[in-house]
Design a protein around this motif. Structure first.
Motif, mmCIF file in Angstrom:
data_model
loop_
_atom_site.group_PDB
_atom_site.id
_atom_site.type_symbol
_atom_site.label_atom_id
_atom_site.label_comp_id
_atom_site.label_asym_id
_atom_site.label_seq_id
_atom_site.Cartn_x
_atom_site.Cartn_y
_atom_site.Cartn_z
ATOM 1 N N GLU A 1 -20.674 -6.008 -2.069
ATOM 2 C CA GLU A 1 -21.608 -6.525 -1.065
ATOM 3 C C GLU A 1 -22.099 -7.891 -1.533
ATOM 4 O OE1 GLU A 1 -24.687 -3.676 -0.162
ATOM 5 O OE2 GLU A 1 -23.252 -2.023 -0.195
ATOM 6 N N LEU A 2 -23.202 -7.916 -2.258
ATOM 7 C CA LEU A 2 -23.779 -9.146 -2.781
ATOM 8 C C LEU A 2 -24.152 -8.939 -4.237
ATOM 9 C CD1 LEU A 2 -25.062 -12.023 -2.326
ATOM 10 C CD2 LEU A 2 -27.204 -10.806 -1.873
ATOM 11 N N ILE A 3 -23.725 -9.852 -5.085
ATOM 12 C CA ILE A 3 -24.215 -9.921 -6.463
ATOM 13 C C ILE A 3 -24.643 -11.364 -6.700
ATOM 14 C CG2 ILE A 3 -22.868 -7.981 -7.355
ATOM 15 C CD1 ILE A 3 -20.961 -10.032 -8.606
ATOM 16 N N SER A 4 -25.457 -11.581 -7.699
ATOM 17 C CA SER A 4 -25.969 -12.914 -7.992
ATOM 18 C C SER A 4 -25.355 -13.402 -9.292
ATOM 19 C CB SER A 4 -27.501 -12.879 -8.091
ATOM 20 O OG SER A 4 -28.013 -14.168 -8.362
ATOM 21 N N SER A 5 -24.037 -13.589 -9.281
ATOM 22 C CA SER A 5 -23.332 -13.941 -10.521
ATOM 23 C C SER A 5 -23.243 -15.443 -10.753
ATOM 24 C CB SER A 5 -21.923 -13.352 -10.503
ATOM 25 O OG SER A 5 -21.191 -13.881 -9.413
ATOM 26 N N SER A 6 -23.613 -16.262 -9.777
ATOM 27 C CA SER A 6 -23.453 -17.718 -9.901
ATOM 28 C C SER A 6 -24.716 -18.443 -9.482
ATOM 29 C CB SER A 6 -22.271 -18.187 -9.043
ATOM 30 O OG SER A 6 -21.090 -17.572 -9.461
ATOM 31 N N ASN A 7 -25.829 -18.070 -10.067
ATOM 32 C CA ASN A 7 -27.096 -18.723 -9.768
ATOM 33 C C ASN A 7 -27.349 -19.809 -10.796
ATOM 34 O OD1 ASN A 7 -29.639 -19.172 -8.506
ATOM 35 N ND2 ASN A 7 -29.801 -16.987 -8.060
ATOM 36 N N GLU B 1 -33.831 -0.951 -9.748
ATOM 37 C CA GLU B 1 -32.835 -0.298 -10.597
ATOM 38 C C GLU B 1 -32.477 -1.239 -11.747
ATOM 39 O OE1 GLU B 1 -33.150 2.105 -7.335
ATOM 40 O OE2 GLU B 1 -32.446 0.062 -7.107
ATOM 41 N N PRO B 2 -31.797 -0.734 -12.791
ATOM 42 C CA PRO B 2 -31.424 -1.594 -13.920
ATOM 43 C C PRO B 2 -30.488 -2.724 -13.478
ATOM 44 C CG PRO B 2 -31.046 0.725 -14.461
ATOM 45 C CD PRO B 2 -31.361 0.658 -12.997
ATOM 46 N N LEU B 3 -30.689 -3.887 -14.087
ATOM 47 C CA LEU B 3 -29.849 -5.060 -13.867
ATOM 48 C C LEU B 3 -29.475 -5.653 -15.207
ATOM 49 C CD1 LEU B 3 -31.856 -7.012 -11.122
ATOM 50 C CD2 LEU B 3 -29.726 -5.761 -10.799
ATOM 51 N N VAL B 4 -28.357 -6.364 -15.237
ATOM 52 C CA VAL B 4 -28.006 -7.170 -16.402
ATOM 53 C C VAL B 4 -28.267 -8.627 -16.043
ATOM 54 C CG1 VAL B 4 -26.137 -7.968 -17.904
ATOM 55 C CG2 VAL B 4 -26.314 -5.552 -17.311
ATOM 56 N N CYS C 1 -26.582 -18.810 -14.518
ATOM 57 C CA CYS C 1 -27.151 -17.501 -14.823
ATOM 58 C C CYS C 1 -26.749 -16.517 -13.718
ATOM 59 C CB CYS C 1 -28.669 -17.585 -14.936
ATOM 60 S SG CYS C 1 -29.475 -18.110 -13.415
ATOM 61 N N GLY C 2 -27.042 -15.241 -13.941
ATOM 62 C CA GLY C 2 -26.712 -14.243 -12.936
ATOM 63 C C GLY C 2 -27.454 -12.943 -13.148
ATOM 64 N N LEU C 3 -27.466 -12.122 -12.105
ATOM 65 C CA LEU C 3 -28.040 -10.781 -12.137
ATOM 66 C C LEU C 3 -27.000 -9.819 -11.582
ATOM 67 C CD1 LEU C 3 -31.569 -11.664 -10.797
ATOM 68 C CD2 LEU C 3 -31.078 -10.693 -13.052
ATOM 69 N N LEU C 4 -26.656 -8.813 -12.366
ATOM 70 C CA LEU C 4 -25.599 -7.876 -11.993
ATOM 71 C C LEU C 4 -26.136 -6.447 -11.996
ATOM 72 C CD1 LEU C 4 -22.855 -9.362 -14.310
ATOM 73 C CD2 LEU C 4 -23.226 -9.858 -11.891
ATOM 74 N N PRO C 5 -25.938 -5.714 -10.899
ATOM 75 C CA PRO C 5 -26.350 -4.309 -10.890
ATOM 76 C C PRO C 5 -25.405 -3.490 -11.761
ATOM 77 C CG PRO C 5 -25.182 -4.845 -8.870
ATOM 78 C CD PRO C 5 -25.301 -6.127 -9.653
ATOM 79 N N ARG D 1 -30.859 -6.402 -1.473
ATOM 80 C CA ARG D 1 -30.039 -5.421 -2.189
ATOM 81 C C ARG D 1 -28.921 -6.146 -2.935
ATOM 82 N NH1 ARG D 1 -27.753 0.098 -1.111
ATOM 83 N NH2 ARG D 1 -25.497 -0.083 -1.309
ATOM 84 N N LEU D 2 -28.632 -5.715 -4.167
ATOM 85 C CA LEU D 2 -27.485 -6.197 -4.929
ATOM 86 C C LEU D 2 -26.544 -5.028 -5.160
ATOM 87 C CD1 LEU D 2 -28.963 -8.489 -7.746
ATOM 88 C CD2 LEU D 2 -27.955 -9.171 -5.573
ATOM 89 N N ALA D 3 -25.256 -5.237 -4.866
ATOM 90 C CA ALA D 3 -24.252 -4.199 -5.085
ATOM 91 C C ALA D 3 -22.884 -4.849 -5.137
ATOM 92 C CB ALA D 3 -24.297 -3.156 -3.973
ATOM 93 N N PHE D 4 -22.017 -4.372 -6.039
ATOM 94 C CA PHE D 4 -20.641 -4.841 -6.072
ATOM 95 C C PHE D 4 -19.979 -4.477 -4.747
ATOM 96 C CE2 PHE D 4 -21.554 -4.972 -10.585
ATOM 97 C CZ PHE D 4 -20.948 -6.164 -10.946
#
Length: 110
Positions: free
Chosen positions: A72-78, A95-98, A42-46, A67-70
């Protein structure tokens, strides 16, 4: 219309191998992960810019107000941890996340 009848409805996009939905800003979301059909990846993307603060529960690598930001840090491989039955993942975001989750719908298993 639909929006007036269900102002908090969540639209979800489904493909053969993944699903994604938009999580609104300044909100706490409870996501039911049906382990029989979804996960563990799963993942969370700003989207639209950085997300100042994200806190999660129910993931292998929970986020704790960071903080999540392209770039910097994204949570694409959780991961949603293994377990019996369904899992609940909570996400608090400024802020909105996918939210993305692996699915086994429409896929033939080997």
């Amino acid at each position: 219309g639909f929006g007036a009848a269900r102002p908090n409805a969540r639209a979800t996009l489904h493909g053969d191998h993944a699903a994604a939905c938009l999580l609104s800003a300044d909100s706490r979301h409870e996501l039911l992960v049906r382990r029989e059909f979804e996960g563990p990846h799963c993942g969370l993307l700003p989207i639209g810019g950085p997300c100042r603060r994200v806190t999660t529960t129910g993931l292998t690598w929970n986020l704790d107000g960071g903080r999540l930001a392209f770039g910097e840090l994204i949570s694409s491989s959780n991961l949603v941890p293994d377990g019996a039955g369904d899992a609940v993942v909570t996400v608090e975001t400024t802020e909105p996340l996918v939210w993305t989750v692996e699915t086994r719908l429409g896929r033939e298993e080997a």
